[in-house]
Design a protein around this motif. Structure first.
Motif, short mmCIF file in Angstrom:
data_model
loop_
_atom_site.label_atom_id
_atom_site.label_comp_id
_atom_site.label_asym_id
_atom_site.label_seq_id
_atom_site.Cartn_x
_atom_site.Cartn_y
_atom_site.Cartn_z
N THR A 122 0.84 -1.21 0.00
CA THR A 122 0.00 0.00 0.00
C THR A 122 0.87 1.25 0.00
O THR A 122 0.58 2.22 -0.72
CB THR A 122 -0.96 -0.01 1.21
N ALA A 123 1.93 1.23 0.78
CA ALA A 123 2.82 2.40 0.82
C ALA A 123 3.53 2.58 -0.52
O ALA A 123 3.67 3.70 -1.02
CB ALA A 123 3.84 2.25 1.95
N VAL A 124 3.95 1.48 -1.11
CA VAL A 124 4.65 1.55 -2.40
C VAL A 124 3.73 2.05 -3.50
O VAL A 124 4.16 2.78 -4.41
CB VAL A 124 5.22 0.14 -2.76
N PHE A 125 2.45 1.67 -3.43
CA PHE A 125 1.49 1.96 -4.51
C PHE A 125 1.46 3.44 -4.89
O PHE A 125 1.21 3.78 -6.04
CB PHE A 125 0.09 1.50 -4.06
N ALA A 126 1.72 4.31 -3.94
CA ALA A 126 1.68 5.75 -4.24
C ALA A 126 2.77 6.16 -5.22
O ALA A 126 2.61 7.14 -5.95
CB ALA A 126 1.81 6.54 -2.94
N ARG A 127 3.89 5.40 -5.26
CA ARG A 127 5.00 5.83 -6.12
C ARG A 127 5.34 4.85 -7.24
O ARG A 127 6.01 5.21 -8.21
CB ARG A 127 6.25 6.10 -5.28
N ALA A 128 4.89 3.59 -7.09
CA ALA A 128 5.25 2.58 -8.11
C ALA A 128 4.26 1.43 -8.06
O ALA A 128 3.57 1.24 -7.05
CB ALA A 128 6.67 2.07 -7.87
N LEU A 129 4.22 0.66 -9.15
CA LEU A 129 3.41 -0.56 -9.15
C LEU A 129 4.11 -1.60 -8.27
O LEU A 129 5.21 -2.05 -8.61
CB LEU A 129 3.27 -1.11 -10.58
N PRO A 130 3.50 -1.98 -7.14
CA PRO A 130 4.16 -2.96 -6.26
C PRO A 130 4.10 -4.36 -6.88
O PRO A 130 3.03 -4.84 -7.26
CB PRO A 130 3.32 -2.92 -4.98
N VAL A 131 5.25 -5.00 -6.99
CA VAL A 131 5.31 -6.36 -7.53
C VAL A 131 5.86 -7.29 -6.45
O VAL A 131 6.98 -7.14 -6.00
CB VAL A 131 6.22 -6.43 -8.78
N VAL A 132 5.02 -8.23 -6.04
CA VAL A 132 5.47 -9.26 -5.11
C VAL A 132 6.00 -10.40 -5.98
O VAL A 132 5.25 -10.97 -6.79
CB VAL A 132 4.30 -9.74 -4.21
N PRO A 133 7.31 -10.72 -5.87
CA PRO A 133 7.89 -11.71 -6.79
C PRO A 133 7.22 -13.07 -6.66
O PRO A 133 7.00 -13.57 -5.55
CB PRO A 133 9.36 -11.77 -6.34
N VAL A 134 6.89 -13.65 -7.81
CA VAL A 134 6.25 -14.97 -7.81
C VAL A 134 7.29 -16.07 -7.59
O VAL A 134 6.95 -17.21 -7.28
CB VAL A 134 5.45 -15.19 -9.12
N GLY A 135 8.56 -15.72 -7.74
CA GLY A 135 9.63 -16.66 -7.41
C GLY A 135 10.02 -17.59 -8.54
O GLY A 135 10.78 -18.54 -8.34
N ARG A 136 9.49 -17.37 -9.72
CA ARG A 136 9.85 -18.19 -10.90
C ARG A 136 10.00 -17.28 -12.10
O ARG A 136 9.09 -16.50 -12.39
CB ARG A 136 8.74 -19.20 -11.21
N PRO A 137 11.11 -17.37 -12.82
CA PRO A 137 11.27 -16.51 -13.99
C PRO A 137 10.32 -16.94 -15.12
O PRO A 137 10.08 -18.12 -15.32
CB PRO A 137 12.72 -16.74 -14.41
N VAL A 138 9.78 -15.94 -15.81
CA VAL A 138 8.88 -16.20 -16.92
C VAL A 138 9.66 -16.10 -18.22
O VAL A 138 10.45 -15.18 -18.41
CB VAL A 138 7.74 -15.15 -16.89
N ARG A 139 9.46 -17.06 -19.14
CA ARG A 139 10.25 -17.06 -20.38
C ARG A 139 9.43 -16.83 -21.65
O ARG A 139 9.97 -16.46 -22.68
CB ARG A 139 10.99 -18.40 -20.51
N GLY A 140 8.13 -17.05 -21.59
CA GLY A 140 7.30 -16.96 -22.81
C GLY A 140 7.26 -15.55 -23.37
O GLY A 140 7.31 -14.57 -22.63
N ALA A 141 7.16 -15.45 -24.68
CA ALA A 141 7.02 -14.14 -25.33
C ALA A 141 5.54 -13.85 -25.52
O ALA A 141 4.69 -14.75 -25.48
CB ALA A 141 7.73 -14.17 -26.68
N PHE A 142 5.22 -12.57 -25.76
CA PHE A 142 3.83 -12.20 -26.01
C PHE A 142 3.26 -13.02 -27.17
O PHE A 142 3.88 -13.12 -28.23
CB PHE A 142 3.71 -10.72 -26.33
N GLY A 143 2.10 -13.56 -26.96
CA GLY A 143 1.42 -14.30 -28.02
C GLY A 143 1.92 -15.72 -28.20
O GLY A 143 1.39 -16.45 -29.02
N ALA A 144 2.95 -16.11 -27.44
CA ALA A 144 3.53 -17.45 -27.59
C ALA A 144 3.69 -18.09 -26.21
O ALA A 144 4.78 -18.16 -25.65
CB ALA A 144 4.88 -17.36 -28.30
N PRO A 145 2.56 -18.54 -25.63
CA PRO A 145 2.61 -19.07 -24.27
C PRO A 145 3.44 -20.35 -24.18
O PRO A 145 3.47 -21.13 -25.13
CB PRO A 145 1.14 -19.36 -23.96
N LEU A 146 4.08 -20.53 -23.04
CA LEU A 146 4.90 -21.71 -22.83
C LEU A 146 4.34 -22.54 -21.68
O LEU A 146 3.99 -21.98 -20.63
CB LEU A 146 6.33 -21.31 -22.44
#
Ligand SMILES: NC(=O)c1ccc[n+]([C@@H]2O[C@H](COP(=O)([O-])OP(=O)(O)OC[C@H]3O[C@@H](n4cnc5c(N)ncnc54)[C@H](O)[C@@H]3O)[C@@H](O)[C@H]2O)c1
Ligand SMILES: N[C@H](C(=O)O)[C@H](O)COP(=O)(O)O
Length: 331
Positions: free
Chosen positions: A66-90
């Motif tokens: 909530t505090a972060v939201f005022a200055r940036a989009l807060p992202v809670v890391p999901v803990g897994r890197p994402v590799r797929g490109a737009f339109g090409a789901p993996l």
């Protein structure tokens, strides 16, 4: 401090990242409550750059969101890197998609978020990776059991100002629907809808209108007997419980404006009977709400839209409405 909403990443190769970034950029104009997204921060930063969306992104914990939201989009890391490109789901990104839903629910259970808002998932991608649930709705029912114990029957409702609909059977082959449409299923669904429209939407006596399964609601049995043998007795049982239940009405004539004014929600035996009218009337702003759970979950009414992912043309209105509704339902 006001609790944030937990937004899931959805399929990262779809329009979910773009919608989330655009919703964040619209937060002031749309008067959105604070939210965080459970995602791969690096992928979201790549998406913002590729789409030319000038959204600041900050990795954080749910407690600080909530505090972060005022200055940036807060992202809670999901803990897994994402590799797929737009339109090409993996299929290999499916684990992150599922983990994001799990983490979002956990944050609500832990009291760090007040509701879950999901971005769209591609069912076929998750099925190919071994996901055993038809969609979010049923998976969220299982997560409710995991965290709160007992059995939870999750009910799908699509809501808009113009119309709210509930498919009584959901993601099953159409040929199986008549067999799965039992009196018990109809009564249980009607009870959950009536209760949650009262408790979560503030309707003191919600009006439930049921459609038939067959053309002309069976034409007195000449075009099918499900209305006589199953749907009408279930409506009688709901009425006996004090619920304002009507029907069964022919599905083709219960969605025009004058008919819609006579009820608060339409319940239909099959997925498309319920979803076609609302996606025709309000595709850009409809919200998918899961009823019957111990927590609130909303979602846009559309899917992953792989055909336009990465092109910068995705309309965030339905996600914005989903965030707004989740905020209202938990305030
Ligand atoms: N809540 C969910 O998770 C959810 C809901 C519906 C469909 N799905 C999944 O999405 C996948 C694709 O389904 P589909 O193609 O039937 O439906 P879709 O909603 O993804 O796309 C239908 C059409 O609408 C367009 N569209 C959708 N959202 C848009 C937006 N915000 N802005 C502009 N245009 C938009 C798309 O480009 C496409 O032309 C399927 O795998 C399905 O399972 C997920
Ligand atoms: N049946 C929904 C629709 O067509 O919009 C959609 O697939 C979402 O389902 P879940 O919320 O269960 O993922």
């Amino acid at each position: 401090m006001i609790l944030p909403l937990a937004v899931t990443q959805g399929d990262p190769s779809g329009i979910g990242p773009e919608l989330t970034l655009k919703a964040y950029m619209a937060r002031a104009a749309a008067a959105l409550p604070p939210f965080f997204v459970v995602a791969d921060p690096a992928q979201l930063a790549r998406a913002a750059q590729a789409l030319g969306i000038d959204a600041p992104i900050e990795e954080t914990g749910a407690g600080e969101a909530t505090a972060v939201f005022a200055r940036a989009l807060p992202v809670v890391p999901v803990g897994r890197p994402v590799r797929g490109a737009f339109g090409a789901p993996l299929a290999e990104d499916a684990a992150a998609t599922v983990a994001s839903i799990e983490r979002a629910v956990e944050s609500v259970v832990a009291g760090a978020a007040r509701a879950v808002v999901t971005n769209p998932i591609a069912k076929s991608v998750l099925y190919a990776a071994g996901f055993a649930h038809p969609g979010h709705t049923e998976f969220l029912g299982e997560l409710a059991s995991r965290h709160y114990g007992g059995a939870w029957r999750a009910v799908m409702m699509l809501w808009s100002q113009e119309l709210a609909v509930v498919p009584i059977t959901i993601h099953i082959p159409l040929s199986e629907a008549p067999r799965r449409l039992t009196r018990e299923l109809i009564v249980e669904t009607g009870e959950i809808v009536a209760r949650d429209l009262r408790d979560r939407f503030g309707l003191s006596k919600p009006r439930l209108a049921f459609s038939g399964l067959n053309p002309h609601a069976g034409e007195d049995g000449a075009l099918g007997r499900e209305e006589i043998d199953t749907i009408a007795p279930a409506i009688d049982a709901l009425r006996a419980k004090g619920i304002d239940a009507r029907g069964p009405f022919p599905a083709d004539t219960m969605f025009h404006a004058a008919a819609r004014a006579t009820y608060d929600v339409a319940l239909c035996p099959t997925h498309d009977q319920a979803l076609i009218p609302i996606k025709t009337l309000a595709f850009d702003r409809g919200v998918n709400v899961t009823l019957g759970l111990p927590f609130v979950r909303t979602s846009p009414d559309h899917g992953t839209a792989f055909d336009i992912a990465g092109k910068g043309v995705a309309d965030p209105t339905s996600l914005i409405e989903a965030i707004r509704l989740a905020g209202r339902m938990t305030s």
